[in-house]
Design a protein around this motif. Structure first.
Motif, PDB file in Angstrom:
ATOM      1  N   VAL A  47      -5.393  45.623 -43.682  1.00 54.76           N
ATOM      2  CA  VAL A  47      -5.057  44.590 -44.418  1.00 54.76           C
ATOM      3  C   VAL A  47      -4.276  45.037 -45.745  1.00 54.76           C
ATOM      4  N   SER A  48      -3.083  44.540 -46.141  1.00 52.66           N
ATOM      5  CA  SER A  48      -2.202  44.973 -47.004  1.00 52.66           C
ATOM      6  C   SER A  48      -3.208  44.600 -48.495  1.00 52.66           C
ATOM      7  N   VAL A  49      -3.068  45.617 -49.519  1.00 52.23           N
ATOM      8  CA  VAL A  49      -3.719  45.340 -50.681  1.00 52.23           C
ATOM      9  C   VAL A  49      -3.758  43.952 -51.204  1.00 52.23           C
ATOM     10  N   ALA A  50      -2.550  43.404 -51.408  1.00 51.77           N
ATOM     11  CA  ALA A  50      -2.531  41.985 -51.878  1.00 51.77           C
ATOM     12  C   ALA A  50      -3.329  41.065 -51.070  1.00 51.77           C
ATOM     13  N   GLN A  51      -3.713  41.473 -49.640  1.00 55.24           N
ATOM     14  CA  GLN A  51      -4.509  40.191 -48.808  1.00 55.24           C
ATOM     15  C   GLN A  51      -6.174  40.474 -49.011  1.00 55.24           C
ATOM     16  N   LEU A  52      -6.496  41.583 -49.851  1.00 51.52           N
ATOM     17  CA  LEU A  52      -7.867  42.119 -49.634  1.00 51.52           C
ATOM     18  C   LEU A  52      -8.604  40.806 -50.272  1.00 51.52           C
ATOM     19  N   PRO A  53      -8.316  40.059 -51.328  1.00 54.37           N
ATOM     20  CA  PRO A  53      -9.411  38.991 -51.468  1.00 54.37           C
ATOM     21  C   PRO A  53      -9.538  37.951 -50.494  1.00 54.37           C
ATOM     22  N   GLN A  54      -8.371  37.697 -49.818  1.00 54.00           N
ATOM     23  CA  GLN A  54      -8.517  36.817 -48.525  1.00 54.00           C
ATOM     24  C   GLN A  54      -9.346  37.176 -47.368  1.00 54.00           C
ATOM     25  N   TYR A  55      -9.064  38.747 -47.410  1.00 54.33           N
ATOM     26  CA  TYR A  55      -9.871  39.264 -46.160  1.00 54.33           C
ATOM     27  C   TYR A  55     -11.442  39.542 -46.551  1.00 54.33           C
ATOM     28  N   LEU A  56     -11.756  39.586 -47.828  1.00 56.80           N
ATOM     29  CA  LEU A  56     -13.137  39.404 -48.295  1.00 56.80           C
ATOM     30  C   LEU A  56     -13.668  38.153 -48.092  1.00 56.80           C
ATOM     31  N   ARG A  57     -12.962  37.194 -48.478  1.00 56.56           N
ATOM     32  CA  ARG A  57     -13.394  35.754 -48.382  1.00 56.56           C
ATOM     33  C   ARG A  57     -13.684  35.360 -46.965  1.00 56.56           C
ATOM     34  N   GLU A  58     -12.605  36.066 -45.758  1.00 57.38           N
ATOM     35  CA  GLU A  58     -12.938  35.738 -44.357  1.00 57.38           C
ATOM     36  C   GLU A  58     -14.114  36.020 -44.079  1.00 57.38           C
ATOM     37  N   LEU A  59     -14.462  37.639 -44.306  1.00 53.98           N
ATOM     38  CA  LEU A  59     -15.620  38.211 -44.100  1.00 53.98           C
ATOM     39  C   LEU A  59     -17.018  37.665 -44.440  1.00 53.98           C
ATOM     40  N   THR A  60     -16.732  36.931 -45.630  1.00 54.06           N
ATOM     41  CA  THR A  60     -17.956  36.587 -46.467  1.00 54.06           C
ATOM     42  C   THR A  60     -18.379  35.165 -45.579  1.00 54.06           C
ATOM     43  N   LEU A  61     -17.371  34.320 -45.253  1.00 51.98           N
ATOM     44  CA  LEU A  61     -17.513  33.070 -44.734  1.00 51.98           C
ATOM     45  C   LEU A  61     -18.035  33.398 -43.310  1.00 51.98           C
ATOM     46  N   ALA A  62     -17.438  34.225 -42.597  1.00 48.73           N
ATOM     47  CA  ALA A  62     -17.949  34.637 -41.332  1.00 48.73           C
ATOM     48  C   ALA A  62     -19.406  34.967 -41.330  1.00 48.73           C
ATOM     49  N   GLY A  63     -19.698  35.787 -42.269  1.00 50.92           N
ATOM     50  CA  GLY A  63     -21.387  36.189 -42.635  1.00 50.92           C
ATOM     51  C   GLY A  63     -21.887  34.758 -42.832  1.00 50.92           C
ATOM     52  N   ALA A  64     -21.741  34.071 -43.510  1.00 56.06           N
ATOM     53  CA  ALA A  64     -22.335  32.828 -44.040  1.00 56.06           C
ATOM     54  C   ALA A  64     -22.431  31.956 -42.621  1.00 56.06           C
ATOM     55  N   ARG A  65     -21.313  31.914 -41.730  1.00 59.00           N
ATOM     56  CA  ARG A  65     -21.679  31.131 -40.660  1.00 59.00           C
ATOM     57  C   ARG A  65     -22.552  31.625 -39.575  1.00 59.00           C
ATOM     58  N   GLU A  66     -22.796  33.185 -39.635  1.00 59.06           N
ATOM     59  CA  GLU A  66     -23.489  33.768 -38.651  1.00 59.06           C
ATOM     60  C   GLU A  66     -25.123  33.488 -39.323  1.00 59.06           C
ATOM     61  N   ARG A  67     -25.012  33.449 -40.655  1.00 60.60           N
ATOM     62  CA  ARG A  67     -26.552  33.169 -40.940  1.00 60.60           C
ATOM     63  C   ARG A  67     -26.977  31.769 -41.056  1.00 60.60           C
ATOM     64  N   TRP A  68     -26.105  30.829 -41.353  1.00 57.80           N
ATOM     65  CA  TRP A  68     -26.643  29.264 -41.451  1.00 57.80           C
ATOM     66  C   TRP A  68     -25.909  28.480 -40.319  1.00 57.80           C
ATOM     67  N   GLY A  69     -25.113  29.016 -39.562  1.00 57.11           N
ATOM     68  CA  GLY A  69     -24.435  28.409 -38.499  1.00 57.11           C
ATOM     69  C   GLY A  69     -23.236  27.722 -38.982  1.00 57.11           C
ATOM     70  N   ASP A  70     -22.475  27.137 -38.119  1.00 56.66           N
ATOM     71  CA  ASP A  70     -21.112  26.918 -38.096  1.00 56.66           C
ATOM     72  C   ASP A  70     -20.667  25.893 -39.469  1.00 56.66           C
ATOM     73  N   ASP A  71     -21.773  25.406 -39.870  1.00 55.78           N
ATOM     74  CA  ASP A  71     -21.455  24.536 -41.151  1.00 55.78           C
ATOM     75  C   ASP A  71     -22.578  24.875 -42.259  1.00 55.78           C
ATOM     76  N   PRO A  72     -22.334  25.859 -42.985  1.00 55.03           N
ATOM     77  CA  PRO A  72     -23.449  26.404 -43.866  1.00 55.03           C
ATOM     78  C   PRO A  72     -23.388  25.192 -44.991  1.00 55.03           C
ATOM     79  N   PRO A  73     -24.624  25.047 -45.741  1.00 53.85           N
ATOM     80  CA  PRO A  73     -24.806  23.983 -46.681  1.00 53.85           C
ATOM     81  C   PRO A  73     -23.780  24.142 -47.622  1.00 53.85           C
ATOM     82  N   LEU A  74     -23.503  22.853 -48.229  1.00 52.87           N
ATOM     83  CA  LEU A  74     -22.497  22.793 -49.351  1.00 52.87           C
ATOM     84  C   LEU A  74     -22.929  23.636 -50.314  1.00 52.87           C
ATOM     85  N   ALA A  75     -24.121  23.622 -50.792  1.00 59.45           N
ATOM     86  CA  ALA A  75     -24.492  24.482 -51.972  1.00 59.45           C
ATOM     87  C   ALA A  75     -24.214  26.096 -51.693  1.00 59.45           C
TER      88      ALA A  75
END
Length: 83
Positions: free
Chosen positions: A18-46
């Motif tokens: 990952v390029s340094v400029a893309q680190l925030p987007q990469y962190l977002r992708e990993l975070t959302l993948a973790g949320a989907r793992e924990r809460w399913g494909d559609d995590p709660p809006l909150a």
């Protein structure tokens, strides 16, 4: 392009590059993948709203790389059975 203007590429666990400029987007992708793992494909809006708020703060402070490094350290420890 001079070396000062270059956007270095970093290698993360799992072989991701990952390029340094893309680190925030990469962190977002990993975070959302973790949320989907924990809460399913559609995590709660909150949950999605809170994650978005937290990620914006992390990005605005320039801490995306810090959180990715800590995540790699935790993943490494878990793989080795370190608690």
């Amino acid at each position: 392009m001079s070396a000062l203007n270059a956007d270095p590429t970093l290698r993360w666990s799992g072989g991701s590059q990952v390029s340094v400029a893309q680190l925030p987007q990469y962190l977002r992708e990993l975070t959302l993948a973790g949320a989907r793992e924990r809460w399913g494909d559609d995590p709660p809006l909150a949950v999605r709203m809170r994650l978005d708020e937290e990620l914006l703060v992390i990005e605005s402070m320039g801490f995306s790389s810090y959180f990715l490094i800590v995540g790699d350290l935790i993943a490494h420890a878990r793989q080795r059975g370190i608690r």
